[in-house]
Design an enzyme around this catalytic site. Structure first.
Site, PDB file in Angstrom:
ATOM      1  N   CYS A   1      -1.217  -2.371 -16.364  1.00 41.24           N
ATOM      2  CA  CYS A   1      -1.318  -1.308 -15.365  1.00 41.24           C
ATOM      3  C   CYS A   1      -0.734  -1.725 -14.031  1.00 41.24           C
ATOM      4  CB  CYS A   1      -2.760  -0.833 -15.221  1.00 41.24           C
ATOM      5  SG  CYS A   1      -3.860  -2.131 -14.665  1.00 41.24           S
TER       6      CYS A   1
ATOM      7  N   HIS B   1       0.828  -1.208   0.000  1.00 37.58           N
ATOM      8  CA  HIS B   1       0.000   0.000   0.000  1.00 37.58           C
ATOM      9  C   HIS B   1       0.859   1.253   0.000  1.00 37.58           C
ATOM     10  CE1 HIS B   1      -2.131   3.281   2.072  1.00 37.58           C
ATOM     11  NE2 HIS B   1      -3.143   2.880   1.313  1.00 37.58           N
TER      12      HIS B   1
HETATM   13  C1  PEP Z   1      -2.412  -5.308 -10.459  1.00 42.28           C
HETATM   14  O1  PEP Z   1      -2.786  -6.269  -9.797  1.00 42.28           O
HETATM   15  O2  PEP Z   1      -1.422  -5.325 -11.182  1.00 42.28           O
HETATM   16  C2  PEP Z   1      -3.164  -4.050 -10.407  1.00 42.28           C
HETATM   17  C3  PEP Z   1      -2.842  -3.040 -11.193  1.00 42.28           C
HETATM   18  O3  PEP Z   1      -4.139  -3.938  -9.478  1.00 42.28           O
HETATM   19  P1  PEP Z   1      -3.878  -3.689  -7.919  1.00 42.28           P
HETATM   20  O4  PEP Z   1      -2.435  -3.340  -7.742  1.00 42.28           O
HETATM   21  O5  PEP Z   1      -4.784  -2.581  -7.541  1.00 42.28           O
HETATM   22  O6  PEP Z   1      -4.252  -5.000  -7.338  1.00 42.28           O
END
Ligand code: PEP
Ligand code: MG
Length: 875
Positions: A832, A455
């Site tokens: 992403c 986080h």
């Molecule tokens: C991922 O899992 O790569 C993602 C972009 O989502 P999060 O980091 O919010 O789980």
């Protein structure tokens, strides 16, 4: 034919870097150019890899070849190892493909022993020089090859200087140096237990072995990891005939750059010392003079040197960093390489080289290390102050930049101190969404736990705030607002400095300097945009982040984590009500409060993006992350919901999961509570309609992204609610609005069944944080605890959460792209996960043919440059 491991300088050239290392390849190139290079040979990087394959031993074949090349060198120079007439003395220097400050560097004057030193003393009629060389050799060999430790020898030198009543090494005479050599040898024997080796060949093998060994020392391993240099490369060893800068006042040695490595300005920069050997310049034993003064001391050699500088710069078409020696007025070149430079200088030099007609735009783009751009976008430590500082600890460099401030232990304290005008560093075991305002109020964030996708790391990167995460050496006592690190107890208000690029932690104050983006930045970025194929989007959840990302060149939002919109104190209440509802009605009532907030946020995002695409991801995280922990917050929630504190506590307890990352999250939330997806759909579509009305020229096509899908039916189930709701809203508004429903590919099963998934998903976006987590079966929040052991055991060279695992996770991505496109050729596919801003991962995404990478705002320029470099490299 047996493999060749040794190459005379006359046998190589600059293109043989992989085999000869940078130093060796350039010595060969300079030899070929007819520049004055003391001759010698290079033992290849393959000999180094062979050394490791043979269990850290130089095998007899390689030894024989080294001996054969000593013979060749003796022929070329007309000197002989251990000879009593004309003895050969050499330097031994490491040289990997990429220059690596973490490794062994140099041993000078190898080949000396009790007899040879007398020979050169007599022949040169300069006994002081001869004994100076010998004592230096014993010192360096003991330190570098036998790891005796410099300090013992330096103590002996200091004692000798005190005894003679002098302050400078140069004031010691031949007898003093002779006595020192004897003391050094005694010291060696005491520490090692054997006599100092007198056979030059034995000395050489020891030195070669030491270079090979240094490839695997802890400093080198850390440097490699930080700079993306594979362990498999190995280092070469250069054996070069000595040129002497310490033979008298008509001798000297120096280092110089053809342009200023700090600013990029085109002018000769460097330092020079008379009557000295190379390490004196670097070690700071004596204060060197500016290179310009060399013109007065050695006018002929200086003029020649200036010509060499021009020749080398024209030849390499880049700023050169050179080492040279003047022996009795004659110039010898010992090294040249493309000089290391600050990010600022890198941009200026690249632009200047284009303007000077030396480089094309594409070449200029390829010259910049994307990772260095970080230093232009975030505050940095004052370079001088940093050099003088020693880290007291190290964590993960989770979000770049430098921060210095007073330690605080809670988000509330961070806010309160910030309001008083104090600069603070927030130190926590780990951060949670509740800490967000405190994180914003801090110069930097330091956590004991958590990896690169924890986080703290993700949020700090989004905000552009410096963060060091996962420093397990900190003994934290949050309750009493203190922690212990490197034997010191830190309490509230103590100063600390952290570097979010290296992960280093420093005691006390290190001043920081603000980021400055020079004019050349825009020029290079414009060139990068011209040549790249990949689009670059950003991960942004707030209009402020989105605006910043747009300024830095983002062409859309690839990931809006909608849950992050509820971190603000005035939002979290409604969100908690939603989580702590126990009937559909209650949940719908809470969602009704949330909907206008979401819609307003989405409108602001669409406004900030000015018609560029925006992907909005539906609620994803395990809900327990958002429930209150403080008694007062629990009470407030109970009061708003008309429930007892006891009931709220029971609900919170019921949200507990053993593996929350693999628990009730992602699309599973929408499957259990479709009303959440329905509310989010309404907010997205209504926002798009409202902003489209205001800006009819923008073509807004909402992209709704369903997270954590692993099974086509999951997607279909949730998509039905989305489509039904969206169509109804559009119909009611009487407008014509197109929208897309896609999915993240972040569960291995989704990648494995991408052809199925593509039947429903109109686009894919790889969530490589979760995909990495689930492919390896490593918790992204806990991996930091054991990754160091993996590095030490050479199982991993990099953190797979920072640098994409192309072999495994990459294979899943490759499959998913191919299978998805077969079903839906026109679909857009992005990434992403945090890897979207890592240069080598961006290159991989280019090769996979993705449509875009999406990364945190401050990484957008890095991704633009890396995408351009990938496109240029694959031409
Ligand atoms: C991922 O899992 O790569 C993602 C972009 O989502 P999060 O980091 O919010 O789980
Ligand atoms: Mg994810």
């Amino acid at each position: 034919m047996a493999k060749k491991y040794c190459y005379l300088f006359s046998e190589g050239n600059a293109n043989m870097r992989e085999l000869l290392g940078g130093k060796g390849a350039n010595l060969a190139e300079m030899t070929g150019m007819g520049l004055p290079v003391p001759q010698g040979f290079t033992i290849s990087t393959e000999a180094c890899t062979q050394y490791y394959e043979d269990g850290r031993q130089i095998n007899p074949d390689i030894m024989a070849e080294i001996n054969e090349y000593i013979g060749k060198m003796e022929e070329i120079t007309g000197k002989k190892f251990g000879d009593h007439e004309n003895p050969l003395l050499v330097s031994v220097r490491s040289g990997a493909r990429a220059s690596m400050p973490g490794m062994m560097d140099t041993i000078l004057n190898l080949g000396l022993n009790e007899e040879v030193v007398e020979v050169i003393a007599e022949k040169s009629n300069n006994p002081r020089w001869a004994w100076d060389c010998y004592r230096r050799f014993i010192q360096m060999y003991s330190d570098v090859v036998m790891e005796v430790g410099k300090k013992y020898f330096e103590e002996l030198i200091d004692e000798m200087k005190a005894k003679k009543g002098v302050t400078q090494d140069v004031d010691l005479d031949a007898d003093d140096l002779k006595e020192l050599a004897a003391q050094f040898k005694a010291e060696y024997k005491e520490k090692i237990g054997t006599d100092f080796p007198s056979d030059p060949k034995e000395q050489l093998m020891g030195a070669v072995q030491a270079v090979f060994r240094s490839w695997d020392n802890p400093r080198a391993n850390v440097y490699r990891r930080d700079n993306d240099i594979p362990y498999s490369w190995g280092t070469a060893v250069n054996v070069q005939s000595m040129a002497f800068g310490n033979m008298g006042d008509d001798c000297g040695t120096g280092v110089a750059f053809t342009r200023d490595p700090a600013t990029g300005e085109k002018k000769l920069m460097g330092e020079f010392l008379t009557n000295a050997q190379g390490e004196d310049v670097v070690a700071g034993v004596r204060t060197p003079m500016p290179i310009a003064q060399m013109a007065e001391k050695f006018p002929a050699a200086f003029e020649k040197f200036q010509n060499v500088c021009k020749t080398l710069e024209d030849h390499y078409r880049d700023m050169q960093d050179m080492e040279f020696t003047v022996e009795h007025g004659e110039l010898f070149m010992l090294q040249t390489r493309n000089g290391k430079r600050t990010a600022q200088a890198a941009l200026k030099i690249a632009c200047d080289l284009v303007d000077e007609g030396m480089r094309t735009e594409e070449e200029a783009v390829a010259m910049i290390d994307p990772r260095n751009l970080d230093t232009l976008l975030h505050p940095q430590f004052d370079a001088k102050a940093l050099k003088a500082a020693t880290p007291v600890g190290k964590g993960l460099g989770a979000s770049p930049g430098a921060a210095c401030g007073k330690v605080v232990f809670t988000a509330d304290d961070a806010v309160a101190w910030h309001e008083k005008g104090e600069k603070v560093v927030l130190v926590r075991l780990e951060t949670s969404p509740e800490d967000i305002t405190g994180m914003k109020a801090s110069q930097g964030i330091l956590t004991v736990r958590g990896g690169m996708t924890s986080h703290a790391a993700v949020v700090a990167r989004g905000m552009g705030t410096c963060c060091v995460s996962g420093c397990g050496d900190i003994k934290m006592d949050e309750a009493n607002k203190k922690f212990e690190l490197a034997g010191k107890t830190y309490t509230e208000g103590d100063y600390i400095s952290i570097d979010g690029s290296t992960g280093n932690i420093y005691d006390g104050v290190i001043p920081t300097v603000d980021a400055t983006i020079a004019g050349e930045f825009g020029r290079i970025m414009a060139w990068a945009d011209k040549y790249r194929v990949l689009k670059v989007r950003t991960n942004a959840d707030t209009p402020a982040d989105a605006k910043k990302a747009r300024e830095l060149g983002a062409e859309g939002i690839g990931l809006c984590r909608t849950e992050h919109m509820f971190f603000e104190p005035d939002r979290i209440g409604a969100f908690r009500e939603m989580i702590c509802s126990d009937t559909v009605e209650e949940r719908e009532a809470a969602l009704a409060k949330i909907e206008p907030m979401q819609q307003a946020d989405f409108e602001a995002l669409y406004e900030a993006l000015e018609g560029c695409p925006v992907t909005i991801r539906f609620l994803d995280p395990p809900l327990h992350e958002f429930v209150p922990t403080e008694e007062a917050d629990i009470k407030a929630l109970a009061d708003t919901q008309g429930k007892s504190v006891e009931t709220i506590k029971n609900i919170i307890a019921s949200l507990h999961e053993f593996n929350p990352m693999m628990g009730h999250r992602g699309c599973r939330l929408a499957v259990t509570y479709p009303e959440i997806a329905i509310m989010q759909t309404k907010a997205v579509i209504k926002a798009a309609i409202a902003v489209s009305k205001k800006h009819p020229d923008w073509n807004i096509v909402p992209e709704i992204m369903i997270p954590l899908v692993g099974e086509i039916k999951e997607l279909k189930y949730v998509k039905n609610f989305v489509v039904e709701t969206a169509d109804a809203v559009i119909k009611e508004a009487g407008v014509d609005l197109k929208y897309e429903v896609g999915t993240m590919i972040e569960i291995p099963r989704a990648a494995l069944t991408a052809d199925e998934i593509a039947k429903e998903a109109e686009f894919f976006c790889f969530g490589t944080n979760d995909l990495t987590q689930m492919t390896f079966g490593f918790s992204r929040d806990d991996a930091g605890k054991f990754l160091d052991a993996y590095y030490d055991a050479k199982i991993f060279e990099n953190d797979p959460f920072a640098k994409l695992d192309q072999t495994g996770v990459g294979k899943l991505m490759d499959m998913a792209v191919k299978m998805g496109k077969e079903v839906r050729p026109e679909m857009h596919i992005g990434i992403c996960g945090e890897h979207g801003g890592d240069p080598s991962s961006v290159e991989f995404c280019h090769k996979l043919g993705l449509t875009y990478v999406s990364c945190s705002p401050f990484r957008v320029p890095i991704a633009r440059l890396a995408a351009a470099q990938a496109a240029i490299a694959s031409k």
